[in-house]
Design an enzyme around this catalytic site. Structure first.
Site, PDB file in Angstrom:
ATOM      1  CE  LYS A  22       9.730  -2.997  10.346  1.00  0.00           C
ATOM      2  NZ  LYS A  22      10.029  -2.065   9.245  1.00  0.00           N
ATOM      3  CG  ASN A  23       6.469  -0.745   8.995  1.00  0.00           C
ATOM      4  OD1 ASN A  23       7.643  -0.660   9.380  1.00  0.00           O
ATOM      5  ND2 ASN A  23       6.080  -1.582   8.064  1.00  0.00           N
ATOM      6  NE  ARG A  93      14.133   2.744   1.315  1.00  0.00           N
ATOM      7  CZ  ARG A  93      13.177   3.633   1.133  1.00  0.00           C
ATOM      8  NH1 ARG A  93      12.149   3.666   1.960  1.00  0.00           N
ATOM      9  NH2 ARG A  93      13.260   4.530   0.184  1.00  0.00           N
ATOM     10  CB  CYS A 117      17.294  -2.327   0.827  1.00  0.00           C
ATOM     11  SG  CYS A 117      15.595  -2.634   0.445  1.00  0.00           S
ATOM     12  NE  ARG A 122      12.227  -0.086   0.378  1.00  0.00           N
ATOM     13  CZ  ARG A 122      12.093  -0.472   1.651  1.00  0.00           C
ATOM     14  NH1 ARG A 122      12.944  -1.327   2.167  1.00  0.00           N
ATOM     15  NH2 ARG A 122      11.131   0.032   2.404  1.00  0.00           N
ATOM     16  CG  ASP A 305       5.513  -5.154   4.656  1.00  0.00           C
ATOM     17  OD1 ASP A 305       5.303  -4.177   5.380  1.00  0.00           O
ATOM     18  OD2 ASP A 305       6.259  -5.104   3.658  1.00  0.00           O
ATOM     19  CB  VAL A 327       4.476  -3.222  -3.485  1.00  0.00           C
ATOM     20  CG1 VAL A 327       5.017  -2.019  -2.720  1.00  0.00           C
ATOM     21  CG2 VAL A 327       2.962  -3.319  -3.367  1.00  0.00           C
ATOM     22  NE  ARG A 397      15.979  -3.473   9.318  1.00  0.00           N
ATOM     23  CZ  ARG A 397      16.015  -2.779   8.182  1.00  0.00           C
ATOM     24  NH1 ARG A 397      16.635  -3.261   7.128  1.00  0.00           N
ATOM     25  NH2 ARG A 397      15.427  -1.607   8.087  1.00  0.00           N
TER      26      ARG A 397
HETATM   27  C1  EPZ Z   1       6.843   1.159   3.839  1.00  0.00           C
HETATM   28  O1  EPZ Z   1       8.062   1.279   3.118  1.00  0.00           O
HETATM   29  C2  EPZ Z   1       7.112   0.101   4.896  1.00  0.00           C
HETATM   30  N1  EPZ Z   1       8.168   0.568   5.793  1.00  0.00           N
HETATM   31  C3  EPZ Z   1       7.528  -1.210   4.219  1.00  0.00           C
HETATM   32  O2  EPZ Z   1       7.702  -2.181   5.237  1.00  0.00           O
HETATM   33  C4  EPZ Z   1       6.400  -1.660   3.295  1.00  0.00           C
HETATM   34  O3  EPZ Z   1       6.788  -2.840   2.618  1.00  0.00           O
HETATM   35  C5  EPZ Z   1       6.104  -0.545   2.281  1.00  0.00           C
HETATM   36  O4  EPZ Z   1       5.795   0.688   2.970  1.00  0.00           O
HETATM   37  C6  EPZ Z   1       4.932  -0.897   1.379  1.00  0.00           C
HETATM   38  O5  EPZ Z   1       3.797  -1.114   2.151  1.00  0.00           O
HETATM   39  C7  EPZ Z   1       7.851   1.478   6.749  1.00  0.00           C
HETATM   40  O6  EPZ Z   1       6.724   1.916   6.872  1.00  0.00           O
HETATM   41  C8  EPZ Z   1       8.971   1.897   7.649  1.00  0.00           C
HETATM   42  P1  EPZ Z   1       6.827   2.807  -0.295  1.00  0.00           P
HETATM   43  P2  EPZ Z   1       8.246   2.503   2.081  1.00  0.00           P
HETATM   44  O7  EPZ Z   1       7.451   4.146  -0.323  1.00  0.00           O
HETATM   45  O8  EPZ Z   1       7.477   3.678   2.522  1.00  0.00           O
HETATM   46  C9  EPZ Z   1       8.459   3.147  -4.709  1.00  0.00           C
HETATM   47  C10 EPZ Z   1       8.784  -3.940   6.310  1.00  0.00           C
HETATM   48  O9  EPZ Z   1       9.032  -5.090   5.928  1.00  0.00           O
HETATM   49  N2  EPZ Z   1       8.849   4.524  -4.361  1.00  0.00           N
HETATM   50  O10 EPZ Z   1       5.361   2.689  -0.007  1.00  0.00           O
HETATM   51  O11 EPZ Z   1       9.701   2.658   1.847  1.00  0.00           O
HETATM   52  C11 EPZ Z   1       9.241   2.100  -3.934  1.00  0.00           C
HETATM   53  O12 EPZ Z   1      10.462   1.818  -4.576  1.00  0.00           O
HETATM   54  C12 EPZ Z   1       9.010  -2.781   5.376  1.00  0.00           C
HETATM   55  O13 EPZ Z   1       8.307  -3.630   7.432  1.00  0.00           O
HETATM   56  C13 EPZ Z   1       9.382   5.365  -5.337  1.00  0.00           C
HETATM   57  O14 EPZ Z   1       9.556   4.954  -6.493  1.00  0.00           O
HETATM   58  O15 EPZ Z   1       7.581   1.915   0.770  1.00  0.00           O
HETATM   59  C14 EPZ Z   1       8.308   0.910  -3.957  1.00  0.00           C
HETATM   60  O16 EPZ Z   1       8.467   0.204  -5.184  1.00  0.00           O
HETATM   61  C15 EPZ Z   1       9.626  -3.224   4.058  1.00  0.00           C
HETATM   62  N3  EPZ Z   1       9.719   6.638  -5.011  1.00  0.00           N
HETATM   63  C16 EPZ Z   1       6.913   1.547  -3.918  1.00  0.00           C
HETATM   64  O17 EPZ Z   1       7.110   2.924  -4.311  1.00  0.00           O
HETATM   65  C17 EPZ Z   1       9.544   7.148  -3.737  1.00  0.00           C
HETATM   66  O18 EPZ Z   1       9.851   8.332  -3.495  1.00  0.00           O
HETATM   67  C18 EPZ Z   1       6.258   1.553  -2.541  1.00  0.00           C
HETATM   68  O19 EPZ Z   1       7.229   2.029  -1.629  1.00  0.00           O
HETATM   69  C19 EPZ Z   1       8.990   6.291  -2.761  1.00  0.00           C
HETATM   70  C20 EPZ Z   1       8.642   4.998  -3.092  1.00  0.00           C
END
Ligand code: EPZ
Length: 421
Positions: A22-23, A93, A117, A122, A305, A327, A397
């Site tokens: 998916k990711n 998102r 969410c 996020r 995850d 995270v 999802r």
């Molecule tokens: C990706 O989400 C994955 N989704 C998530 O998988 C996964 O849990 C996550 O990476 C961490 O590995 C996809 O790839 C579609 P991040 P993402 O930006 O990119 C903060 C699942 O279950 N942050 O790496 O949205 C954020 O709030 C999903 O398959 C900011 O503060 O995660 C978080 O605390 C859930 N500002 C941390 O960074 C930003 O601009 C990591 O988030 C971006 C992120």
């Protein structure tokens, strides 16, 4: 709405074939906006988030052909719309990943802010800071990001924190920008490497993916290619944990064991036998689980995850342990549901303390987010008695045909219409 009903206590045995990731699929589908040519993807998983992304691409003007199961053709010859609407972005998102491609190709995008969410606020501030560094003007208005640029220009940008989709969005933006972009403090997840590989095969020039520093030479155009999506490492880990928690013997076929080393190490520490093949992993458990602490971290650390699913396993551990979620700030929504099944878990801030119990007991529980749903499936498979999991649309999802796959491993599981919600 549907629910899933499980009669637990059956050790799972057999092999399970892993679907496409998916990711990886979601950013790759967005990357199709970077070219007027047709992109063909194989091993695309049949997931709700993939369907949502298809809907979004259609709205932007792409033509899709998805008549062959698992194969998806996308042709964004003309972009007729530049808006990712709230009703789509709020359900997924990852839709914000059209921002980079639209800015790179069209110089304009109106993308709804995703909003929070279940697992956290996020924000996407890093995505926006990166685009501003590349010359975009960013305005936040009525809940939308209004982004404009005559043409993005290469920049030297450091992320304040590691963000997977932030890294992916900016790689896509930089791939058609003028000049060279250096991205620092990047995510190094396998899905980032997969995206860079595909952009390079399209004619792009992305170097360093899989390391914290990525250098992208912008180009004027990219071409369409055919690509098979990598296997879903989170799905692999989820089924291996299902084998472990039920005291079974489960083999995941068609996967990349190197993508989940941190989980495999933790399973061995917990007393589970792990056999690693070229493209398969087998776990064998006698049901005796050692309680082991874990802290989630960006790749190659223990993936956030897996945290909820791993907590279900530790709920039947032989003593006590602590899980630290570093995270996301609110990824413990599954705890109270596991407690309803007899787990002894106390949360304090980023830490959950788990006192292992002999057996979980079946109960009515409610899914709150994707991986929490998976955690409840695992707990239900191990529990004595019947578990009914409500709001399983969360599960759909990210897991393709999960009830078929676990029933092929011997589970007593079925999906029914839910008259309770
Ligand atoms: C990706 O989400 C994955 N989704 C998530 O998988 C996964 O849990 C996550 O990476 C961490 O590995 C996809 O790839 C579609 P991040 P993402 O930006 O990119 C903060 C699942 O279950 N942050 O790496 O949205 C954020 O709030 C999903 O398959 C900011 O503060 O995660 C978080 O605390 C859930 N500002 C941390 O960074 C930003 O601009 C990591 O988030 C971006 C992120």
């Amino acid at each position: 709405m549907d629910k899933i009903v499980i009669n637990g206590g059956i050790p799972l045995k057999g092999s399970v074939t892993i679907s496409g990731s998916k990711n990886a699929a979601l950013p790759l589908m967005c990357a199709s906006l970077l070219t007027r040519d047709e992109m063909t993807f194989h091993r695309v998983p049949g997931l709700r988030d993939v369907r949502t992304t298809k809907q979004l691409l259609l709205q932007l003007g792409a033509q899709l052909d998805d008549f062959t199961p698992g194969t998806l053709r996308i042709k964004a010859r003309d972009i007729v719309e530049h808006t990712a609407p709230y009703e789509l972005v709020k359900t997924m998102r990852a839709s914000v990943m059209v921002l980079g491609p639209l800015m790179a190709r069209e110089g304009r995008a109106d993308v709804s802010l995703p909003g929070g969410c279940a697992i956290g606020a996020r924000p996407i501030d890093q995505h926006l800071k990166g685009l501003e560094a590349m010359g975009a003007s960013i305005e936040l208005k009525n809940g939308y990001v209004i982004a404009r640029a005559s043409r993005l220009v290469g920049a030297d940008f450091s992320f304040d924190l590691v963000t997977v989709t932030g890294t992916e969005n900016l790689i896509m933006a930089a791939s058609l920008a003028q000049g060279t972009t250096v991205l620092r403090n990047c995510a190094i997840e396998p899905e980032v490497v997969e995206l860079a590989h595909v952009i390079n095969r399209m004619g792009g020039r992305v170097e360093g993916a899989g390391t914290p520093t990525i250098i992208i030479e912008g180009t004027d155009r990219l071409s369409g290619i055919v690509h098979e999506v990598m296997p879903d490492r989170i799905e692999v880990g989820t089924y291996l944990l299902a084998g472990a928690i039920t005291g079974g013997d489960v083999k995941a076929e068609g996967c990349v064991p190197q993508h989940i080393t941190s989980l495999l190490d933790k399973l061995e520490e917990a007393g589970v036998t792990v056999e690693v093949g070229e493209s398969s992993v087998r776990v064998i458990s006698n049901g005796a689980i050692k309680s082991c602490d874990v802290t989630t971290d960006p790749y190659p650390g223990f993936a956030t995850d897996f945290q909820a699913q791993y907590m279900a396993l530790m709920a039947i551990g032989d003593s006590q342990c602590e899980i630290t979620e570093k995270v996301f700030e609110n990824r413990f929504m599954h705890v109270q549901e596991l407690v309803r099944m007899g787990a002894e878990i106390r949360v304090s801030g980023k830490k959950a303390r788990i006192e292992g119990v002999k057996k979980l007991s079946g109960a009515h529980v409610q899914a709150t987010d994707l991986r929490a749903s998976a955690s409840l499936i695992l707990a239900g498979l191990a529990a004595e008695g019947t578990t009914e999991i409500h709001r399983v649309y969360h599960l759909d999802r990210g897991y393709e045909n999960i009830e078929e796959k676990v029933s092929q491993l011997g589970a007593d599981i079925r999906r029914e219409k839910d008259d309770m919600v």
